[in-house]
Design an enzyme around this catalytic site. Sequence first.
Site, PDB file in Angstrom:
ATOM      1  N   HIS A  11      75.480  69.841  38.706  1.00 10.42           N
ATOM      2  CA  HIS A  11      77.070  69.991  38.889  1.00 10.42           C
ATOM      3  C   HIS A  11      77.180  69.336  40.190  1.00 10.42           C
ATOM      4  O   HIS A  11      76.480  69.575  41.125  1.00 10.42           O
ATOM      5  CB  HIS A  11      77.669  71.285  38.778  1.00 10.42           C
ATOM      6  CG  HIS A  11      78.955  71.061  38.601  1.00 10.42           C
ATOM      7  ND1 HIS A  11      80.040  70.981  39.811  1.00 10.42           N
ATOM      8  CD2 HIS A  11      80.010  71.089  37.608  1.00 10.42           C
ATOM      9  CE1 HIS A  11      81.034  70.773  39.359  1.00 10.42           C
ATOM     10  NE2 HIS A  11      81.144  70.997  38.121  1.00 10.42           N
TER      11      HIS A  11
ATOM     12  N   GLU B 280      81.381  63.846  34.523  1.00 10.08           N
ATOM     13  CA  GLU B 280      82.492  64.487  35.220  1.00 10.08           C
ATOM     14  C   GLU B 280      82.624  63.638  36.502  1.00 10.08           C
ATOM     15  O   GLU B 280      81.948  63.987  37.510  1.00 10.08           O
ATOM     16  CB  GLU B 280      82.123  65.965  35.483  1.00 10.08           C
ATOM     17  CG  GLU B 280      81.554  66.838  34.447  1.00 10.08           C
ATOM     18  CD  GLU B 280      81.740  68.287  34.705  1.00 10.08           C
ATOM     19  OE1 GLU B 280      82.320  68.937  33.895  1.00 10.08           O
ATOM     20  OE2 GLU B 280      81.092  68.691  35.651  1.00 10.08           O
TER      21      GLU B 280
HETATM   22  P1  PGA Z   1      87.850  71.694  36.094  1.00 12.57           P
HETATM   23  O1  PGA Z   1      86.246  71.681  36.498  1.00 12.57           O
HETATM   24  O2  PGA Z   1      87.958  71.532  34.589  1.00 12.57           O
HETATM   25  O3  PGA Z   1      88.381  72.739  36.924  1.00 12.57           O
HETATM   26  O4  PGA Z   1      88.462  70.455  36.671  1.00 12.57           O
HETATM   27  C1  PGA Z   1      85.294  70.951  35.608  1.00 12.57           C
HETATM   28  C2  PGA Z   1      84.038  71.266  36.083  1.00 12.57           C
HETATM   29  O5  PGA Z   1      83.687  71.247  37.264  1.00 12.57           O
HETATM   30  O6  PGA Z   1      83.012  71.249  35.232  1.00 12.57           O
END
Ligand code: PGA
Length: 268
Positions: free
Chosen positions: A106, A178
């Site tokens: 992540h 992401e």
């Molecule tokens: P968020 O987080 O939906 O709060 O933007 C997404 C993530 O970090 O996977």
Amino acid sequence: MGLAATSSCWIGTSWKMTKTLAEARRYAAGLAETLQARPELTDAVQAFVIPPHTALAEVDRQLQHVQAQVLLGAQNAHWEDAGAWTGEISVPQAADAGARLIEIGHSERREHFGETVEITALKVRAALRHGLRPLLCVGEPASVRDADEAEEFILAQVRGALAGLDSAQLARVLVAYEPIWAIGEHGRPATAQELAAPFAALDRAYGAQVEAVLYGGSVNQDNAAELLEIPGVDGLFVGRSAWGLDGYLELLKIGASHGRAHRGRLDG
Ligand code: PGA
């Protein structure tokens, strides 16, 4: 695609560093109760929940009757099986607490904890070695996107983490794209138009090889349906909008209706 032959879409949440044990228990108990009463919510959806390590075993206990409907995941795990690694937990320890999936790479781990492409590769292998699914997160910072180098950047992250895996191993990997600029409270939701090119690139390179490619970053109940329609998107990985059970159930509903419509199109 998916765990069950009928799964058309993945809808999951990481709780990041939130929730006490009591809060985690309440959420998981409510989720289990709802899914038992309304099994159609996951007919065309593979749900997954990634609590903090402290709540894994308790959430696993609460979800025991809906294990086929919800995969439990851990937010991180070390690549070694055991040993002198103070503060870390291993994949076998996460599995012992009930995890069947390990989130890896992540952007918050890359930025704050020095997780490199090499480390993500070690962790992907560790998860696979123990029969867990790696959920590899990739994404570019705003500067890379502004320089028009997003596709190259994320493909390098995926290539580095998955190098040398055979087709059976790749078939158990989930990838979540992401973009860093779209994540969290300071993030700006990406538009479907902005996401078309990165998903096309991921789909071309890995779509047929990995289990699923998900989108994450400011997903909410208003944009989820549109995001699921982007070609190459097999599901959504959600933070804030799914930290309350009602929010997550609403997203499961959106996923279920997308899955049903998708199946209808395939049937028709
Ligand atoms: P968020 O987080 O939906 O709060 O933007 C997404 C993530 O970090 O996977």
